[in-house]
Design a protein around this motif. Sequence first.
Motif, short mmCIF file in Angstrom:
data_model
loop_
_atom_site.label_atom_id
_atom_site.label_comp_id
_atom_site.label_asym_id
_atom_site.label_seq_id
_atom_site.Cartn_x
_atom_site.Cartn_y
_atom_site.Cartn_z
N ASN B 136 0.97 -1.28 0.32
CA ASN B 136 -0.09 -0.20 -0.16
C ASN B 136 0.71 1.39 -0.17
O ASN B 136 0.57 2.37 -0.46
CB ASN B 136 -1.20 0.21 1.29
CG ASN B 136 -2.56 -0.54 1.02
OD1 ASN B 136 -2.30 -0.88 -0.42
ND2 ASN B 136 -3.19 -0.11 1.58
N VAL B 137 1.82 1.04 0.72
CA VAL B 137 3.01 2.29 0.75
C VAL B 137 3.78 2.71 -0.78
O VAL B 137 4.14 3.79 -0.99
CB VAL B 137 4.05 2.13 1.94
CG1 VAL B 137 4.73 2.97 1.94
CG2 VAL B 137 2.67 2.12 2.91
N ILE B 138 4.69 1.31 -1.21
CA ILE B 138 5.44 1.20 -1.98
C ILE B 138 5.17 1.18 -3.48
O ILE B 138 5.76 1.25 -4.32
CB ILE B 138 6.89 0.42 -2.15
CG1 ILE B 138 5.73 -0.82 -1.68
CG2 ILE B 138 7.18 0.92 -0.41
CD1 ILE B 138 7.60 -1.73 -1.86
N SER B 139 3.44 0.66 -3.48
CA SER B 139 3.34 0.01 -4.71
C SER B 139 1.75 0.70 -4.51
O SER B 139 0.76 -0.05 -5.30
CB SER B 139 3.13 -0.83 -5.44
OG SER B 139 2.70 -0.89 -6.76
N PRO B 140 1.18 2.14 -4.57
CA PRO B 140 -0.27 2.72 -4.70
C PRO B 140 -0.69 3.00 -5.83
O PRO B 140 0.07 3.24 -6.64
CB PRO B 140 0.33 4.09 -3.74
CG PRO B 140 1.84 4.88 -4.71
CD PRO B 140 2.05 3.01 -4.11
N ASN B 141 -1.98 2.17 -6.23
CA ASN B 141 -2.65 2.61 -7.15
C ASN B 141 -3.77 3.77 -6.94
O ASN B 141 -4.98 3.03 -6.63
CB ASN B 141 -3.13 1.81 -7.39
CG ASN B 141 -4.13 1.84 -8.52
OD1 ASN B 141 -3.81 2.67 -9.44
ND2 ASN B 141 -5.27 0.22 -9.41
N LEU B 142 -3.71 4.68 -7.52
CA LEU B 142 -4.10 6.11 -6.83
C LEU B 142 -5.06 5.87 -7.71
O LEU B 142 -6.62 6.90 -7.69
CB LEU B 142 -3.68 7.28 -7.47
CG LEU B 142 -2.16 7.29 -6.31
CD1 LEU B 142 -2.09 8.44 -6.95
CD2 LEU B 142 -2.03 6.72 -5.60
N THR B 143 -5.99 4.81 -8.94
CA THR B 143 -7.29 4.59 -9.24
C THR B 143 -8.48 4.09 -8.30
O THR B 143 -9.57 3.41 -8.63
CB THR B 143 -7.11 4.52 -10.79
OG1 THR B 143 -6.44 2.98 -10.24
CG2 THR B 143 -6.20 5.28 -11.37
N SER B 144 -7.33 3.15 -7.43
CA SER B 144 -8.43 2.45 -6.30
C SER B 144 -8.91 3.29 -5.61
O SER B 144 -8.04 3.89 -3.82
CB SER B 144 -7.13 0.93 -5.76
OG SER B 144 -7.71 0.35 -4.74
N ASN B 145 -10.49 3.28 -5.53
CA ASN B 145 -11.05 3.17 -3.80
C ASN B 145 -10.97 2.66 -2.72
O ASN B 145 -10.54 3.23 -1.89
CB ASN B 145 -12.21 3.12 -4.30
CG ASN B 145 -12.92 3.77 -5.50
OD1 ASN B 145 -13.38 3.14 -6.88
ND2 ASN B 145 -13.26 4.88 -5.31
N ILE B 146 -10.10 1.21 -2.68
CA ILE B 146 -9.75 0.40 -1.43
C ILE B 146 -8.28 1.36 -0.70
O ILE B 146 -8.88 1.14 0.12
CB ILE B 146 -9.03 -1.24 -2.27
CG1 ILE B 146 -10.99 -1.85 -2.82
CG2 ILE B 146 -9.04 -1.88 -1.11
CD1 ILE B 146 -11.14 -2.63 -0.94
N TRP B 147 -7.05 1.22 -1.54
CA TRP B 147 -6.04 2.08 -1.18
C TRP B 147 -6.81 3.37 -1.00
O TRP B 147 -5.87 3.57 0.10
CB TRP B 147 -5.24 2.38 -2.35
CG TRP B 147 -4.15 3.10 -2.41
CD1 TRP B 147 -3.32 2.52 -1.85
CD2 TRP B 147 -3.52 4.42 -2.32
NE1 TRP B 147 -2.56 3.20 -1.84
CE2 TRP B 147 -2.37 4.16 -1.42
CE3 TRP B 147 -4.44 5.52 -1.84
CZ2 TRP B 147 -1.90 5.28 -1.24
CZ3 TRP B 147 -3.31 7.09 -1.97
CH2 TRP B 147 -2.53 6.61 -0.90
N TRP B 148 -7.62 4.60 -1.51
CA TRP B 148 -7.78 5.59 -0.74
C TRP B 148 -8.37 5.53 0.38
O TRP B 148 -8.14 6.05 1.64
CB TRP B 148 -8.99 6.23 -1.93
CG TRP B 148 -7.84 7.22 -2.55
CD1 TRP B 148 -7.81 6.91 -4.38
CD2 TRP B 148 -6.97 8.09 -2.58
NE1 TRP B 148 -7.27 7.78 -4.33
CE2 TRP B 148 -6.57 8.58 -3.58
CE3 TRP B 148 -6.54 9.30 -1.65
CZ2 TRP B 148 -5.49 9.42 -4.45
CZ3 TRP B 148 -5.75 10.52 -1.78
CH2 TRP B 148 -5.45 10.51 -2.89
#
Lengths: 259, 406
Positions: B136-148
């Motif tokens: 979640n820290v080193i490979s974030p996906n900014l289009t992912s709502n789960i990540w946000w």
Amino acid sequence: MKHIKHDLDKMKNEGMENVPMEERRQFLKMGLAITGLFAGGTIFSAMSVMDKVFASSDDFTAQYPYKPHYGMIIFQNRCVDCERCVAACGETNHVPKEAYRTRVLSKEMPDAVGIVKREFTPVLCNHCNIPQCTRVCPTKATYKDPTNGIVMMNINKCIGCLTCQEACPYNASYFNEEKHAVDKCNFCFDTRLSKGEKLTACAAACPATCRVFGDLSDKGSDLFKAVHQLERPVWVLRPEAGTKPNVFYTKDTSPVAFK
Amino acid sequence: MANGAETAELTLNHLESLVTTRLKSGSMGYYALLLLCGLLVLAAAAAGIHAMVAGHEKFYNVTREIPWGILICTYVFFVVTSTGLCLISSIGHVFGNQDFMPIAKRSVFLSIATILSGFFVIAFEIKIPWRMAIYNVISPNLTSNIWWMGTLYGIYLAFMFAEYVFLLLDKHKPAVFCGFSGSVAGIAAHSNLGAVFGLLMGREFWHGPYMPIYFIASAMMTGCSVIILFHILGYKVNNEEMSAPMKNSLRVTSKVGVLLISVILFFTAWKMLSGIAGHPAGKYEAVMALLNGPFALNFWVGELGLGMLFPLAMFLGSKGKNLKMMFIGSLAMIIGIFVMRYDLVVVGQIVPVYHELGVNEYKHLLTYTPSLYESIIALGGFGITGFLFLLGEKLFAGHKVEEQHH
């Protein structure tokens, strides 16, 4: 416009008797394809069939962005549900017994006189141009390969939230307990394509050439020719999900080229 | 230096004796409940760790077609509750409405307890949680709502924690800042959770802008019921008479509750009507499962009856003064809201993605029943909230704020 009309006026009427039989057939077939008699099961409204024929109209005429742009067309009526594709896939890609990367769905369809026929629909990951699984993945464990467009997995990054499974309109992903990560079809990239093979395991194993695998960016490929023609309707599954799949479906009436 | 150390030691000693006296003041019932909650948490942790080690598929009833079960429902329930507590309590101590001041401290404390419950449950739902911490820290996906959602809830928790500490220290200004930031992070995180469902194109029951909006409104509704329930319980635990400002605060909260139940009733009515008018593909089957199918009991009795109509009647009937009616109403509401979260998550998945093809394999709606392990872990979440609530009541002596603002 005037000019064209003028030209037409000038042309000599050759008469219907001079049109060869083959030409007439072609013309009829095209008409049938467009009105959708060949679209099987969805002949209820001409509009919906038009939708299906041009389900991926953009893809139909678009430039394919990847090189090679891998895809597949499935001749649905050639499938006899022998499931050799499922077995070959499982063996090649070490898919656990209770799971699958591809499967064959079946449907009973009574015809006009009440005789029930069975129709089979092989399904697999559609390697969509706008994949939802890659959008929702929080860690980019599922990603679209920038070179060949295959939707791949980096199993080391998968946290197992299974949102990709929720997002996929084709139920293509599953959680592989042995790998401790989500697993899905990658057109046998690691197991075959990267080793020089030209076909996926499922396409190679099919005795009825039901699955035609190839490169959509190559205009000479069988796949490109099968997708880009007007004789047979070509459709995709669940076009309403808007993912622009690279797996197409069609039916043909010509004798099947058995191997 | 020596003097300073001495002072610190004295303070620590003083603090220790204060805490012990407070903790020893509980009744037998209090300790029994505390023990019960603690055991629930331990059982849940044991079940979760066992499933993680031996393989989730052996102990959970989730499938390839229904990958999200009761654990996701419980997670959603707890984060909804936490966000609601944060938002309702912020009306007072962040936005300055005096009526809501007395409930601030306990509500902020409970919002921390409930979000921790949510994180506890999700840790056992996610198959490989430790990878989340890294990638979640080193490979974030900014289009992912789960990540946000994950990231924003992390920030939210930090703000809520800081806010509570400032409230304890009676530092109003930083508390207001943290409360405001926490509310913003909470709304952003929570609407992203709605978007986790709402932005899935292939899931008709969820798809659309409805989910993020509905999530915020239903969070506030949940916040009202939880505030009423736990404040009445808190006074019972401490065996104290409720002060007039506190009673007034609960009266106003029940009024806001009535408003928000009405909002959610309105939302639900249109959600259902839009699901049946014109038989929208994929959505119709799911909505009918709720109205007249396998989930009808859940919907009519759980969601509508317990979750909305009964508490509405109780809140209105109590006129904001009859604490017993308000208590029963909010308890029913919390149970109903849990059913709402269950239905929301499960019903969204029961229509197979290939249903429209009419193939034999996916002709029928899918089914899901929680397994024993899943149920134990879900109960463990409630155990955490219960345990922290009970502990907090004694440790922070009933979260008194009235005196500080007079």
